[in-house]
Design a protein around this motif. Sequence first.
Motif, short mmCIF file in Angstrom:
data_model
loop_
_atom_site.label_atom_id
_atom_site.label_comp_id
_atom_site.label_asym_id
_atom_site.label_seq_id
_atom_site.Cartn_x
_atom_site.Cartn_y
_atom_site.Cartn_z
N LEU A 32 -11.08 40.65 11.42
CA LEU A 32 -10.44 39.89 12.49
C LEU A 32 -10.18 38.47 12.00
O LEU A 32 -11.11 37.72 11.69
CB LEU A 32 -11.35 39.85 13.72
N HIS A 33 -8.90 38.10 11.93
CA HIS A 33 -8.51 36.78 11.44
C HIS A 33 -8.64 35.74 12.56
O HIS A 33 -8.10 35.92 13.65
CB HIS A 33 -7.07 36.83 10.93
N VAL A 34 -9.33 34.63 12.25
CA VAL A 34 -9.49 33.52 13.19
C VAL A 34 -8.92 32.26 12.54
O VAL A 34 -9.56 31.64 11.68
CB VAL A 34 -10.97 33.29 13.56
N PRO A 35 -7.69 31.87 12.88
CA PRO A 35 -7.09 30.68 12.26
C PRO A 35 -7.62 29.39 12.86
O PRO A 35 -7.85 29.29 14.06
CB PRO A 35 -5.60 30.85 12.57
N PHE A 36 -7.82 28.38 12.00
CA PHE A 36 -8.23 27.04 12.42
C PHE A 36 -7.13 26.05 12.01
O PHE A 36 -6.13 26.43 11.42
CB PHE A 36 -9.56 26.66 11.78
N GLN A 37 -7.35 24.78 12.32
CA GLN A 37 -6.37 23.75 11.99
C GLN A 37 -6.54 23.22 10.57
O GLN A 37 -5.83 22.31 10.16
CB GLN A 37 -6.47 22.58 12.98
N GLY A 38 -7.49 23.76 9.83
CA GLY A 38 -7.70 23.34 8.46
C GLY A 38 -8.94 23.99 7.89
O GLY A 38 -9.74 24.60 8.62
N GLY A 39 -9.13 23.83 6.56
CA GLY A 39 -10.29 24.41 5.92
C GLY A 39 -11.59 23.78 6.37
O GLY A 39 -12.64 24.45 6.43
N ARG A 87 -2.99 14.09 8.30
CA ARG A 87 -1.96 14.37 9.31
C ARG A 87 -1.89 15.89 9.48
O ARG A 87 -1.02 16.56 8.96
CB ARG A 87 -0.64 13.78 8.86
N ALA A 88 -2.87 16.42 10.23
CA ALA A 88 -3.02 17.88 10.34
C ALA A 88 -2.11 18.44 11.42
O ALA A 88 -1.61 17.73 12.29
CB ALA A 88 -4.47 18.21 10.64
N GLY A 89 -1.95 19.77 11.37
CA GLY A 89 -1.19 20.47 12.39
C GLY A 89 -0.40 21.61 11.82
O GLY A 89 0.16 21.50 10.72
N ALA A 90 -0.39 22.74 12.54
CA ALA A 90 0.39 23.92 12.16
C ALA A 90 0.07 24.40 10.75
O ALA A 90 0.95 24.80 10.00
CB ALA A 90 1.88 23.64 12.31
N GLY A 91 -1.21 24.34 10.39
CA GLY A 91 -1.64 24.87 9.10
C GLY A 91 -1.15 24.08 7.90
O GLY A 91 -1.21 24.57 6.77
N GLY A 92 -0.68 22.85 8.11
CA GLY A 92 -0.19 22.03 7.01
C GLY A 92 1.28 21.66 7.14
O GLY A 92 1.77 20.81 6.39
N ILE A 93 1.97 22.28 8.09
CA ILE A 93 3.40 22.04 8.23
C ILE A 93 3.70 20.61 8.68
O ILE A 93 4.60 19.95 8.16
CB ILE A 93 4.03 23.06 9.20
N VAL A 94 2.92 20.11 9.64
CA VAL A 94 3.21 18.80 10.25
C VAL A 94 3.16 17.69 9.20
O VAL A 94 4.09 16.89 9.06
CB VAL A 94 2.23 18.52 11.40
N ALA A 113 -7.30 28.28 7.27
CA ALA A 113 -6.73 26.99 7.66
C ALA A 113 -5.47 27.17 8.49
O ALA A 113 -4.70 26.23 8.68
CB ALA A 113 -6.43 26.15 6.42
N GLY A 114 -5.24 28.37 8.99
CA GLY A 114 -4.06 28.66 9.79
C GLY A 114 -3.35 29.90 9.26
O GLY A 114 -3.59 30.34 8.12
N ASN A 115 -2.51 30.49 10.09
CA ASN A 115 -1.75 31.65 9.66
C ASN A 115 -0.93 31.35 8.41
O ASN A 115 -0.26 30.32 8.34
CB ASN A 115 -0.80 32.10 10.78
N PRO A 126 0.81 -1.23 0.00
CA PRO A 126 0.00 0.00 0.00
C PRO A 126 0.84 1.28 0.00
O PRO A 126 1.95 1.31 0.52
CB PRO A 126 -0.82 -0.12 1.29
N ILE A 127 0.28 2.32 -0.59
CA ILE A 127 0.93 3.64 -0.70
C ILE A 127 0.11 4.63 0.12
O ILE A 127 -1.08 4.82 -0.14
CB ILE A 127 0.97 4.11 -2.16
N GLN A 128 0.72 5.23 1.11
CA GLN A 128 0.03 6.24 1.90
C GLN A 128 -0.03 7.57 1.15
O GLN A 128 0.99 8.06 0.68
CB GLN A 128 0.75 6.48 3.24
N MET A 129 -1.23 8.13 1.05
CA MET A 129 -1.39 9.48 0.51
C MET A 129 -1.69 10.41 1.67
O MET A 129 -2.78 10.38 2.24
CB MET A 129 -2.51 9.54 -0.54
N VAL A 130 -0.71 11.22 2.04
CA VAL A 130 -0.84 12.11 3.19
C VAL A 130 -1.52 13.41 2.79
O VAL A 130 -1.15 14.03 1.79
CB VAL A 130 0.53 12.41 3.82
N VAL A 131 -2.54 13.79 3.55
CA VAL A 131 -3.17 15.10 3.44
C VAL A 131 -2.83 15.84 4.72
O VAL A 131 -3.12 15.36 5.81
CB VAL A 131 -4.70 14.97 3.27
N ALA A 132 -2.21 17.01 4.60
CA ALA A 132 -1.69 17.72 5.78
C ALA A 132 -2.75 18.58 6.46
O ALA A 132 -2.42 19.54 7.16
CB ALA A 132 -0.50 18.58 5.37
N PHE A 133 -4.02 18.23 6.28
CA PHE A 133 -5.14 19.00 6.83
C PHE A 133 -6.21 18.03 7.32
O PHE A 133 -6.23 16.86 6.90
CB PHE A 133 -5.73 19.93 5.77
#
Length: 326
Positions: free
Chosen positions: A183-190, A68-75, A161-163, A31-38
């Motif tokens: 007023l900007h309100v950042p979340f962990q994803g869209g 695999r969400a976190g830090a607006g896509g960085i993780v 989806a984050g800063n 199997p091939i993992q397809m990672v989505v960062a959100f």
Amino acid sequence: MVLHRREVMAALGALAPLPVMAQGAAWPTRPIQMVVAFPPGGQADVTARPTAAALERVLGQAVPVVNRAGAGGIVGSASVARAAPDGYTALLALSSLAMLPESERIQGRTPAYTVEQFAPIARITADPTVMLVPASSPWRSVQDFVADAKKRPGAITFGSAGNYSTLHVAMAMLTGAADIDLLHVPFQGGGPALTALLSGTLDSLASGPGPALSHVKEGRLRALASWGRERIPGFEDVPTFIELGYSDVEFYIWTGLFLPLATPAPVQARMRDALRQVCEKDEGLKRALDAAGSPIAYQEGETFERFFREDSARLVRAVQRIGKVD
């Protein structure tokens, strides 16, 4: 003849590429993992799931989507940059891939990854973002929204989806062009940002058309304008910001598939061939993305690499204009 240890190691090193090439020829065997960062529900996820299902039919192996969400896509992006370059971990990325390392630099941090750590395989979709407000809101047009924002600086919220994420940069383009303060309100994803908009705890959002389409059709959300140069299929009644006189407000959320840079060339080629095949011939994938309001806009090879470079440079400049976020 007796070989010294250094000579033995050199001989083994010369043979090392052979198993890699053999693996490339046989790939994939698992199997091939397809990672989505959100988180689930955003634009990357909407594209990833039908694409993964289509690739399974061509490659003959499971392609599970891993959020695999976190830090607006960085993780999630950094996890693929560090993954074994064997073709069994891929990244379904958004255009924010290039913006996030620059945002880290602006914040005084060492980037968790750089775009140079990835091999671009192909672009799958390229959608203008859409400005959304709850259907219960008083704003029926961009003119209404801007006029209200000028009367109440900092009172109207917008989510992202984050800063420095794609959704943040798109709205920042609008606030700069319209000279308004939101007023900007950042979340962990869209996905979570869209949920907040639907619940009425958020006033506005820039979103990919895919996640927004069904909610607009059901009358839960209202689309005021889009960031494209042309009107979006499914949103034919929604004007573009360019039509409304904001000539510099143009932005796209695109999705693309990437592998770790050192992935063997035969594996990259096989993945690219499979992705081209499903994007060109898989009617199930086409129907799924069309229904989501995110039609296929396939690019590969030098065309995609050039697009990626040019778009990345433009987005990095936009992040630099935003500056440091406290």
